[in-house]
Design an enzyme around this catalytic site. Structure first.
Site, mmCIF file in Angstrom:
data_model
loop_
_atom_site.group_PDB
_atom_site.id
_atom_site.type_symbol
_atom_site.label_atom_id
_atom_site.label_comp_id
_atom_site.label_asym_id
_atom_site.label_seq_id
_atom_site.Cartn_x
_atom_site.Cartn_y
_atom_site.Cartn_z
ATOM 1 N N MET A 1 14.269 21.415 -39.767
ATOM 2 C CA MET A 1 13.015 21.010 -40.381
ATOM 3 C C MET A 1 12.313 22.250 -40.935
ATOM 4 O O MET A 1 11.913 23.130 -40.169
ATOM 5 C CB MET A 1 12.121 20.335 -39.346
ATOM 6 C CG MET A 1 12.792 19.185 -38.602
ATOM 7 S SD MET A 1 11.955 18.792 -37.042
ATOM 8 C CE MET A 1 10.375 18.224 -37.658
ATOM 9 N N GLY B 1 7.768 23.941 -38.483
ATOM 10 C CA GLY B 1 9.190 24.219 -38.718
ATOM 11 C C GLY B 1 10.004 24.376 -37.457
ATOM 12 O O GLY B 1 9.609 25.047 -36.529
ATOM 13 N N SER B 2 11.166 23.738 -37.408
ATOM 14 C CA SER B 2 11.997 23.805 -36.210
ATOM 15 C C SER B 2 13.277 22.998 -36.408
ATOM 16 O O SER B 2 13.790 22.913 -37.505
ATOM 17 C CB SER B 2 11.216 23.306 -35.007
ATOM 18 O OG SER B 2 10.574 22.098 -35.326
ATOM 19 N N ARG B 3 13.738 22.373 -35.322
ATOM 20 C CA ARG B 3 15.041 21.702 -35.369
ATOM 21 C C ARG B 3 15.087 20.603 -34.316
ATOM 22 O O ARG B 3 14.474 20.706 -33.255
ATOM 23 C CB ARG B 3 16.117 22.748 -35.116
ATOM 24 C CG ARG B 3 17.486 22.252 -34.763
ATOM 25 C CD ARG B 3 18.423 23.429 -34.663
ATOM 26 N NE ARG B 3 19.687 23.099 -34.031
ATOM 27 C CZ ARG B 3 20.773 23.847 -34.123
ATOM 28 N NH1 ARG B 3 20.753 24.965 -34.820
ATOM 29 N NH2 ARG B 3 21.889 23.493 -33.527
#
Length: 218
Positions: A100, A187-189
């Site tokens: 993301m 933002g990340s995953r």
């Protein structure tokens, strides 16, 4: 489109800072350096609108299906591989990971309906979210949802910028496919861990939508 509840405080703080910066700018620079004051206004307005857009929740027709695993997040597919899962299952599993970016919608949704049977927060590092070790070494929140088809592990993973993971689930809770699982700021995953042999419906580098794209089918 609506604004997610997790954004109210951040947007309020950003609006206050935006106002103070531009009041000071036009008081001290407006007469002598009007172009500079205008540049400051435009730049700060763009940054403020970006922060607002980060917490947006667009109206969507969500995908439903008992045999389908729906994507839990907006972003891009960065991993499709078999792994040895060490946290919960402790055997071979299929991992699908979605990265993301800060520009994506950041609400996370339940990929399937079922009962939450595992929920655990892990402190950790802040490696970039596409790093291979981010799934096991970064700060993360893991949940397992069980139904009559399978048990699915979902990991919300912090990245280099994302340092606040929010998870709404608890053990014993019955959840519905497409409802909110949590939120990750900036933002990340998200990793989805599935049984080996599950049919994969996406490809590497494919852009996906949370609550809409079918990741896999039982």
């Amino acid at each position: 489109m609506t604004i997610h509840k997790e954004g109210y405080k951040s947007i309020g703080v950003a609006a206050l800072i935006f106002g103070l910066i531009n009041i000071a700018s036009f008081i001290f620079l407006g007469d002598a350096y009007p172009k500079t004051a205008t540049i400051i206004f435009v730049a700060s307005a763009i940054l403020f609108l970006f922060i607002v857009s980060f917490f947006r929740i667009p109206y969507r027709s969500l995908t439903k299906g008992e045999r389908e695993v729906i994507c839990p997040a907006d972003g891009k597919v960065v991993v499709i591989e078999e792994i040895m899962e060490e946290e919960y299952f402790k055997d071979k599993r299929l991992q699908i990971s979605v990265f993301m970016s800060p520009a994506n919608v950041h609400v996370n949704r339940n990929p399937v309906s079922g009962e939450v049977i595992y929920n655990k927060y892990h402190k950790g590092k802040y490696l970039v979210a596409w790093h291979p070790k981010s799934s096991t070494e970064n700060e993360r929140h893991s949940v397992v949802i069980k139904n009559d088809k399978a048990e699915i592990l979902v990991k919300q993973i912090a990245g280099a910028l994302a340092k606040r993971i929010i998870n709404y689930l608890s053990v014993g809770q019955e959840v519905h496919q497409g409802s909110e699982l949590g939120f990750i700021k900036f933002g990340s995953r998200v990793d989805v861990i599935l049984p080996v042999g599950t049919k994969v419906n996406v490809q590497l580098n494919q852009v996906v939508k949370g609550g809409v794209t079918v990741l896999a089918t039982f």
